[in-house]
Design a protein around this motif. Structure first.
Motif, PDB file in Angstrom:
ATOM      1  N   GLN A  18      -4.897   2.391  -2.711  1.00 19.57           N
ATOM      2  CA  GLN A  18      -5.455   1.191  -2.105  1.00 19.57           C
ATOM      3  C   GLN A  18      -4.398   0.097  -1.995  1.00 19.57           C
ATOM      4  OE1 GLN A  18      -8.951   0.139  -4.448  1.00 19.57           O
ATOM      5  NE2 GLN A  18     -10.252   1.251  -3.012  1.00 19.57           N
ATOM      6  N   ARG A  19      -4.618  -0.792  -1.047  1.00 22.67           N
ATOM      7  CA  ARG A  19      -3.740  -1.938  -0.918  1.00 22.67           C
ATOM      8  C   ARG A  19      -3.915  -2.828  -2.148  1.00 22.67           C
ATOM      9  NH1 ARG A  19      -3.424  -4.782   4.906  1.00 22.67           N
ATOM     10  NH2 ARG A  19      -3.192  -2.556   5.385  1.00 22.67           N
ATOM     11  N   GLU A  20      -2.797  -3.337  -2.673  1.00 22.63           N
ATOM     12  CA  GLU A  20      -2.865  -4.140  -3.884  1.00 22.63           C
ATOM     13  C   GLU A  20      -2.033  -5.402  -3.743  1.00 22.63           C
ATOM     14  OE1 GLU A  20      -1.369  -1.699  -7.085  1.00 22.63           O
ATOM     15  OE2 GLU A  20       0.584  -1.413  -6.128  1.00 22.63           O
ATOM     16  N   GLN A  75       0.842  -1.193   0.000  1.00 27.30           N
ATOM     17  CA  GLN A  75       0.000   0.000   0.000  1.00 27.30           C
ATOM     18  C   GLN A  75       0.872   1.236   0.000  1.00 27.30           C
ATOM     19  OE1 GLN A  75      -2.924   0.222   3.160  1.00 27.30           O
ATOM     20  NE2 GLN A  75      -4.203   1.597   1.934  1.00 27.30           N
TER      21      GLN A  75
END
Length: 113
Positions: A44-46, A39
């Motif tokens: 956004q966290r990916e 992140q």
């Protein structure tokens, strides 16, 4: 309960390498799909990469060919070898036991240009 502790992050220059580790305790991780997410600030966290209990790996397009995920079920540890790092790889990296939604606290990776 599973505790996941990441380590190995740091500040590097573009083109250099880092190896992240994720040590698990409280339960064997050998039967689970494991993953690395990241992140970046304001994003956004990916998903970065994942690995099945049989060792099948999957990578996001933006790291394929540069990063390598691996696991050591005896040591109960997950790894992420990151080569040819780019400034856009700067983020907090998290390991996760995907099926049970357990997460580590994250380790910061900063890549300078």
């Amino acid at each position: 309960q599973v505790q996941l502790v990441e380590s190995g992050g740091g500040l590097v220059q573009a083109g250099e390498s880092l190896r992240l580790s994720c040590a698990a305790s409280g339960r064997s991780i050998s039967n689970y799909v494991l993953g690395w997410y990241r992140q970046a600030p304001g994003k956004q966290r990916e998903l970065v990469a994942s690995i099945t209990r049989g060792g099948t790996t999957n990578y996001a397009d933006f790291v394929r060919g540069r990063f390598s995920i691996s696991r050591d079920n005896i040591k109960n540890t997950l790894y992420l070898q990151m080569n040819s790092l780019k400034p856009e790889d700067t983020a907090v990296y998290y390991c996760t036991l995907i099926a049970l939604n357990y997460w580590g606290q994250g380790t910061q990776v900063t890549v300078s240009s």
